[in-house]
Design a protein around this motif. Structure first.
Motif, short mmCIF file in Angstrom:
data_model
loop_
_atom_site.label_atom_id
_atom_site.label_comp_id
_atom_site.label_asym_id
_atom_site.label_seq_id
_atom_site.Cartn_x
_atom_site.Cartn_y
_atom_site.Cartn_z
N GLN A 64 -0.44 -15.78 -31.53
CA GLN A 64 -0.64 -14.30 -32.06
C GLN A 64 -1.64 -13.68 -30.94
OE1 GLN A 64 0.59 -12.26 -34.07
NE2 GLN A 64 2.10 -13.88 -34.95
N ILE A 65 -2.68 -14.59 -30.40
CA ILE A 65 -3.59 -14.11 -29.55
C ILE A 65 -3.08 -13.74 -28.23
CG2 ILE A 65 -5.55 -14.75 -28.24
CD1 ILE A 65 -6.41 -16.61 -30.47
N ARG A 67 0.11 -13.22 -27.54
CA ARG A 67 0.92 -11.74 -27.68
C ARG A 67 0.06 -10.33 -27.47
NH1 ARG A 67 5.28 -13.74 -31.85
NH2 ARG A 67 6.59 -14.65 -30.41
N GLY A 68 -0.90 -10.51 -28.03
CA GLY A 68 -1.82 -9.52 -27.90
C GLY A 68 -2.55 -8.96 -26.62
N ILE A 69 -2.65 -9.82 -25.88
CA ILE A 69 -3.55 -9.71 -24.49
C ILE A 69 -2.74 -9.20 -23.37
CG2 ILE A 69 -5.01 -11.11 -22.78
CD1 ILE A 69 -6.04 -12.98 -25.04
N PRO A 70 -3.29 -8.23 -22.68
CA PRO A 70 -2.60 -7.79 -21.90
C PRO A 70 -2.72 -8.62 -20.43
CG PRO A 70 -4.10 -6.02 -22.58
CD PRO A 70 -4.52 -7.09 -23.06
N TYR A 72 -3.16 -8.26 -17.35
CA TYR A 72 -4.39 -7.52 -16.50
C TYR A 72 -5.78 -8.16 -17.13
CZ TYR A 72 -7.57 -4.33 -14.08
OH TYR A 72 -8.79 -3.83 -13.20
N VAL A 73 -5.91 -8.17 -18.33
CA VAL A 73 -7.19 -8.42 -18.75
C VAL A 73 -7.10 -9.93 -18.90
CG1 VAL A 73 -8.55 -8.68 -21.19
CG2 VAL A 73 -6.97 -6.53 -20.63
N PHE A 103 0.48 -16.48 -20.09
CA PHE A 103 1.02 -15.21 -20.69
C PHE A 103 2.72 -15.72 -21.22
CE2 PHE A 103 2.83 -11.06 -19.77
CZ PHE A 103 1.93 -10.34 -20.45
N ARG B 167 0.27 -2.86 -23.74
CA ARG B 167 -0.56 -3.96 -23.25
C ARG B 167 -0.60 -3.42 -21.50
NH1 ARG B 167 1.42 -9.93 -24.48
NH2 ARG B 167 3.07 -8.94 -23.85
N MET B 181 -10.72 -1.22 -20.16
CA MET B 181 -10.71 -2.35 -19.38
C MET B 181 -11.66 -1.75 -18.22
SD MET B 181 -10.07 -5.38 -19.13
CE MET B 181 -10.23 -6.53 -17.90
N VAL B 209 -2.91 -5.17 -31.64
CA VAL B 209 -1.35 -5.48 -31.48
C VAL B 209 -0.97 -6.19 -32.99
CG1 VAL B 209 0.19 -7.18 -30.64
CG2 VAL B 209 -1.18 -5.72 -29.13
#
Lengths: 222, 226
Positions: A64-65, A67-70, A72-73, A103, B167, B181, B209
């Motif tokens: 879940q974590i 899946r949420g993080i872009p 780039y971040v 990722f 995202r 960001m 999300v």
């Protein structure tokens, strides 16, 4: 100096050897990132199919974590964050390999889960009845069937990793995008530089998709 | 020693929390860019899917080439190409927000066209035949029988694509849009609290999300045809 609308590809031609090196770096990152994604994906898939809740829960939370993080971040977190908080100084290339590997790991986990779900339980029973050991069942029955299902979507993950590797420029990995940024600033040819990156990326991705389509055809069960 | 380190790190988090309102204000760019791009990609994707189902081979070829072409680029490369490359070539000044919206819409329309296409192909052809047999015209059969089924099938994938857009929109910080960001990177480079700042940004994205996908599950259950 590029103040007219005519295209001038001389700069690109002069820098073709540099582009070659840059492509090699990007492909290296993509390949290593794919390996990391596969290893992590197998671990997550195995944990999520566990009967113990204490094993399943962390894998679910991780999925879940991530899946949420872009992306780039994630890259900046791994490269700058880990060094500022824990003093872990990764090289930009290693930081990229880890970031794109993590990722894509939820995608590969899903692929492996689907692959193992595609196995007919009757085959396992038959293998056990003929006296095969657990490890033998894995090697000779489960893996060959699962790989047939998993390989085409894994090919798409390779393509995803090639595209993800282009983000390396944000932490100064000397890949294609970084070279284009450099050329557009020093030679004032941004259009030609970025068009070259786009063309190279297109060639690599199209070549890989042809391979994936070929594999799909070869591996398809009759 | 341990206590000192503990107090210091608590101070770090407090500092990041003080910057939270500024970071959350950056979310308006995230929302603007991702919602406008999604809307544009939904429309453009529909046109592309229609091209791919066309009677004319030329139209089908255009749809196919577009999808193959745009699925090969990463959002980052395409934004840089538009923002720096095309802007320099045509000697126009494209604001970064617009460049991001154009890039995200064009790229994601290719994926959305494929989502529509596979949803259409998954609808049982018998449904359309049955609708036509009951006296509906071809157009009516499409609108009242095929489309609702296809929309239901496409919904989860479309929502997933929206999450991808959301995202990917975070990369606009790299071309100077003051999104969450960008604000976090600026603040972090001043006091070297990269870990704390980026963790907070990551947590905010994870929560958003998670909420969107839960909301999607609810809607999906509601939409489910009997």
């Amino acid at each position: 100096m590029g103040n007219d609308n005519r295209l001038d590809w001389a700069v690109i031609k002069a820098n073709l050897p540099s582009f070659e090196q840059a492509v090699v770096i990007d492909l290296y990152i993509a390949a290593m990132g794919f390996v990391v994604a596969c290893v992590l994906g197998l671990m997550i898939a195995a944990m999520r199919s566990s009967s113990a809740r204490a094993v399943r829960a962390p894998a679910y939370a991780f999925t879940q974590i991530i899946r949420g993080i872009p992306l780039y971040v994630l890259i900046l977190w791994v490269y700058f964050g880990l060094s500022s908080a824990a003093g872990v100084n990764l090289s930009p290339v290693l930081a990229m390999v880890i970031s794109i590997g993590v990722f894509a790991s939820t995608t590969t986990a899903e692929i492996f889960r689907a692959a193992f779900a595609a196995i007919d339980p009757g085959q396992v029973e038959a293998a056990r009845a003929t006296g095969l050991r657990r490890s033998q069942i894995y090697r000779h029955v489960l893996l060959p069937v699962a790989m047939r299902v998993a390989i085409p979507p894994l090919g798409n993950v390779v393509i995803l990793q090639v595209k993800s590797a282009t983000y390396g420029a944000v932490i100064a990995v000397p890949g294609m995008v970084y070279l284009a940024q450099d050329l557009s600033m020093t030679q004032f040819r941004p259009f030609e530089a970025y068009a070259t990156v786009a063309a190279l990326l297109l060639m690599i991705v199209l070549a890989l998709s042809f391979i994936v389509m070929g594999l799909e055809r070869v591996l398809k069960l009759p | 020693m341990n206590e000192i380190a503990n107090v210091a790190s608590q101070g770090h988090w407090a500092e990041v929390l003080r910057a939270l309102p500024l970071m959350l204000a950056g979310l308006k760019y995230t929302a603007l860019i991702s919602i406008v791009s999604m809307a544009a990609a939904l429309v453009l994707g529909f046109v592309l899917a229609a091209l791919r189902f066309s009677r004319f081979a030329a139209a089908r070829a255009i749809g196919f080439i577009y999808v193959q072409l745009f699925r090969a680029f990463s959002t980052y490369v395409y934004i840089l190409f538009i923002y720096f490359g095309l802007a320099a070539f045509f000697k126009i000044d494209i604001p970064p927000v617009q460049a991001a919206i154009v890039a995200l819409s064009l790229l994601n329309s290719a994926y959305i066209a494929e989502i529509y296409r596979s949803a259409m192909m998954n609808v049982d052809p018998g449904l359309r035949e049955a609708a036509i047999c009951t006296g509906l015209t071809r157009r009516q059969a499409f609108i009242h029988a095929v489309l609702p089924q296809a929309a239901f099938q496409a919904f989860p994938s479309l929502l997933n694509q929206f999450i991808v857009i959301l995202r990917d929109s975070s990369i606009v910080g790299a071309i100077g849009v003051a999104d969450i960001m960008f604000v976090a990177s600026k603040a972090a480079s001043v006091n070297y609290l990269q870990f704390e700042y980026y963790s907070v940004v990551a947590a905010i994205f994870v929560v958003i999300v998670f909420c969107i996908s839960r909301l999607g599950d609810l809607v999906e259950r509601r939409l489910k045809p009997p």
